[in-house]
Design a protein around this motif. Structure first.
Motif, PDB file in Angstrom:
ATOM      1  N   GLU A 102     -55.828  33.786  38.027  1.00 56.75           N
ATOM      2  CA  GLU A 102     -56.011  33.011  39.254  1.00 56.75           C
ATOM      3  C   GLU A 102     -55.339  31.651  39.139  1.00 56.75           C
ATOM      4  O   GLU A 102     -54.692  31.176  40.086  1.00 56.75           O
TER       5      GLU A 102
ATOM      6  N   ALA B 285     -57.913  29.522  32.268  1.00 57.32           N
ATOM      7  CA  ALA B 285     -58.945  29.283  33.273  1.00 57.32           C
ATOM      8  C   ALA B 285     -59.156  27.773  33.445  1.00 57.32           C
ATOM      9  O   ALA B 285     -59.645  27.107  32.529  1.00 57.32           O
TER      10      ALA B 285
ATOM     11  N   LYS C 119     -59.825  34.723  35.700  1.00 58.40           N
ATOM     12  CA  LYS C 119     -59.693  33.287  35.980  1.00 58.40           C
ATOM     13  C   LYS C 119     -58.359  32.710  35.511  1.00 58.40           C
ATOM     14  O   LYS C 119     -57.808  31.811  36.141  1.00 58.40           O
TER      15      LYS C 119
END
Length: 332
Positions: free
Chosen positions: A278, A213, A275
């Motif tokens: 992502e 993240a 996250k």
């Protein structure tokens, strides 16, 4: 009436014989000239109660017998127990998974979760009535005194890449030193086999990248993959030798060109909030990533974060080696 008398005297004779046998047995045990050897079962029971002292990161811990109810407070320690045929009564949660990594979940069925590595639940640990606790100084030094008040406690020094040293310590604490040495010897034999068969393929320079993240990391020598790669003869790009830290180099997106190599392995740490994933997707679509020679050559390979980094134990090490045999097209 006669039969009753016979039964009475028969019982009395038996009682006298039993009493005499007990007396003679006691004399034999106390005498210095007892020639009666103990049965194998008795010898085994006696040996299992022998005390030994384990020297570890926090000092010395005496352990009597063979621990049965073991609580383990590191992920790599959990793999060590399983590899030695010991199912813990309690273990810290895997960093990812629910609650265990997929590659060990079947073997961990029924094991009590006792918090995580950073914050073990002391009350829950005590309720399990362990006869041995295995932990780590880097993670749990602050609660060592409380843990050793619950049960004999043995701590490894550090984590990162040195799983083999930790493994042998845990094996010794479990009274399975010989078995532990064999597990390590088998793994070392496999790494030597890989290195011997790889030949010119080891001329390839290899990068290891982790997405998290908001973070991008290059993983270096003092990591799980780093220690394994050193044994296997796998080397890093020359430009990565300039980094001052031997653990990881955290980079910005603009520094992505530093990860270019002949071969690149990347994995993603995602705790479940999405996250980490992502970040991975954002970087894989970035023009800088797409411009890397290793990407253009289809030599950037996604691998499993738990097996290639987070689990950090002997089971993961062997699974990673299985994958490397396939990736390098080497026959096992």
């Amino acid at each position: 009436m006669l039969s009753v008398i016979k039964k009475k005297y028969a019982w009395t004779a038996s009682a006298l014989l039993l009493t005499l046998a007990v007396i003679l047995s006691g004399c034999g045990q106390s005498g210095s000239n007892n020639n009666n050897a103990a049965s194998p079962a008795e010898s085994s029971a006696s040996n299992s109660e022998e005390a030994r002292t384990i020297t570890h990161a926090m000092g010395e811990t005496p352990i009597t017998g063979t621990p049965i109810r073991v609580v383990v407070l590191t992920n790599e320690g959990t793999e060590a127990l399983l590899a030695l045929g010991v199912k813990p009564v309690g273990a810290v949660k895997s960093w990812t998974g629910n609650p265990w990594y997929e590659h060990i979940s079947a073997d961990m069925e029924g094991v009590t979760v006792v918090g995580d590595e950073s914050q073990p639940n002391l009350e829950l640990i005590a309720s399990l009535k362990p006869d041995l606790i295995l932990g780590n100084k880097l993670r749990q030094e602050k609660v060592y005194d409380q843990l050793k008040a619950i049960a004999p406690t043995v701590f490894s020094e550090t984590l990162r890449g040195e799983w083999q040293s930790n493994f042998l310590l845990y094996a010794d604490a479990l009274g399975k030193k010989t078995e532990g040495e064999k597990v390590i010897a088998d793994y070392d034999g496999r790494t030597a086999d890989f290195k011997g068969k790889a030949g010119d393929k080891l001329n390839q320079k290899v990068s290891v990248v982790r997405f998290m993240a908001g973070k991008i990391r290059i993983y270096l020598e003092d990591t799980f993959t780093g220690i394994a790669f050193s044994k296997l003869g796998i080397t890093r790009p020359d430009n990565q030798k300039k980094y001052t830290d031997t653990f990881v180099e955290e980079i910005t997106k603009e520094r992505i060109p530093e990860v270019d190599a002949d071969l690149l392995f990347y994995f993603t740490y995602d705790t479940g909030d999405g996250k980490g994933n992502e970040m991975e997707q954002e970087m894989l679509k970035d023009p800088l990533w797409q411009s890397l020679a290793v990407v253009k050559n289809n030599k950037a390979i996604r691998v499993n974060d738990a097996i290639w980094n987070t689990a950090g134990g002997v089971i993961a090490a062997n699974l990673m080696l299985d994958e490397l045999y396939k990736i390098y097209d080497i026959q096992q």
